[in-house]
Design a protein around this motif. Structure first.
Motif, short mmCIF file in Angstrom:
data_model
loop_
_atom_site.label_atom_id
_atom_site.label_comp_id
_atom_site.label_asym_id
_atom_site.label_seq_id
_atom_site.Cartn_x
_atom_site.Cartn_y
_atom_site.Cartn_z
N LEU A 97 0.82 -1.22 0.00
CA LEU A 97 0.00 0.00 0.00
C LEU A 97 0.85 1.26 0.00
CD1 LEU A 97 -2.60 -1.09 2.71
CD2 LEU A 97 -2.71 -1.43 0.23
N GLN A 122 -3.83 0.18 -5.03
CA GLN A 122 -3.77 -0.94 -4.09
C GLN A 122 -4.64 -0.68 -2.86
OE1 GLN A 122 -2.54 -3.91 -4.51
NE2 GLN A 122 -1.58 -3.48 -6.48
N MET A 123 -4.72 0.57 -2.44
CA MET A 123 -5.59 0.92 -1.31
C MET A 123 -7.05 0.62 -1.67
SD MET A 123 -3.99 2.56 1.39
CE MET A 123 -5.08 3.84 1.98
#
Length: 167
Positions: free
Chosen positions: A108, A118-119
């Motif tokens: 992250l 990715q978050m």
């Protein structure tokens, strides 16, 4: 056979003593089943591992209260444990299958920079991220963070920069 029926009953009309005997037996068998399914079912808490815990509890509880016949219920519990072990073994042998069943870790934050993609994919909010960072280093500051990884079990691992390191 008649003595077993007296002890455990055979229908949903169970006495307190029969239900207690069933609870005792199911507790012992559940402990055996969980030991048989392996330590990973107790420690990792991935979705895959949580399935065995939840399903085993749901299925075996029916045997205690007499909602389902005892022997078929125990067979269903054993089937769940065997299935868990077979899939766990297959995952150990195949990284591809392991990623499908258990997911993969997501980075992250890398070198203090947040990876928003990715978050979003990990359903992690900024509040979740900064809470994990604060727990690790005592402040909500990414400038001294090398990585934050969303592990497969949902935990956030915060890796600070090594002392004396700079970017």
């Amino acid at each position: 056979m008649e003595i077993l029926e007296k002890i455990f009953g055979s229908s949903s009309d169970l006495t307190a003593l029969q239900m207690s005997a069933r609870a005792f037996l199911i507790f012992i068998l559940t402990l055996f089943f969980l030991r048989l399914s392996g330590r990973r079912s107790l420690g990792h808490r991935s979705a895959f591992d949580l399935c065995i815990t939840v399903l085993l509890g749901a299925v075996l509880s029916r045997a205690i209260v007499g909602a389902s016949p005892m022997l078929p219920t125990l067979c269903a519990g054993a089937t769940l444990v065997i299935l868990h072990r077979v899939i766990a073994f297959a995952c150990r042998e195949s990284n591809y299958l392991d990623d499908i069943i258990n997911g993969s870790a997501r980075t992250l934050v890398y070198q203090g920079k947040i990876d928003r993609r990715q978050m979003r994919a990990g359903l992690i909010t900024d509040a979740d991220l900064f809470e994990a960072v604060q727990k690790k280093i005592g402040k909500k500051d990414l400038s001294n963070i090398e990585k934050v990884i969303l592990e497969r079990n949902g935990e956030l691992t915060v890796i600070p920069l090594a002392p004396g390191s700079s970017r």
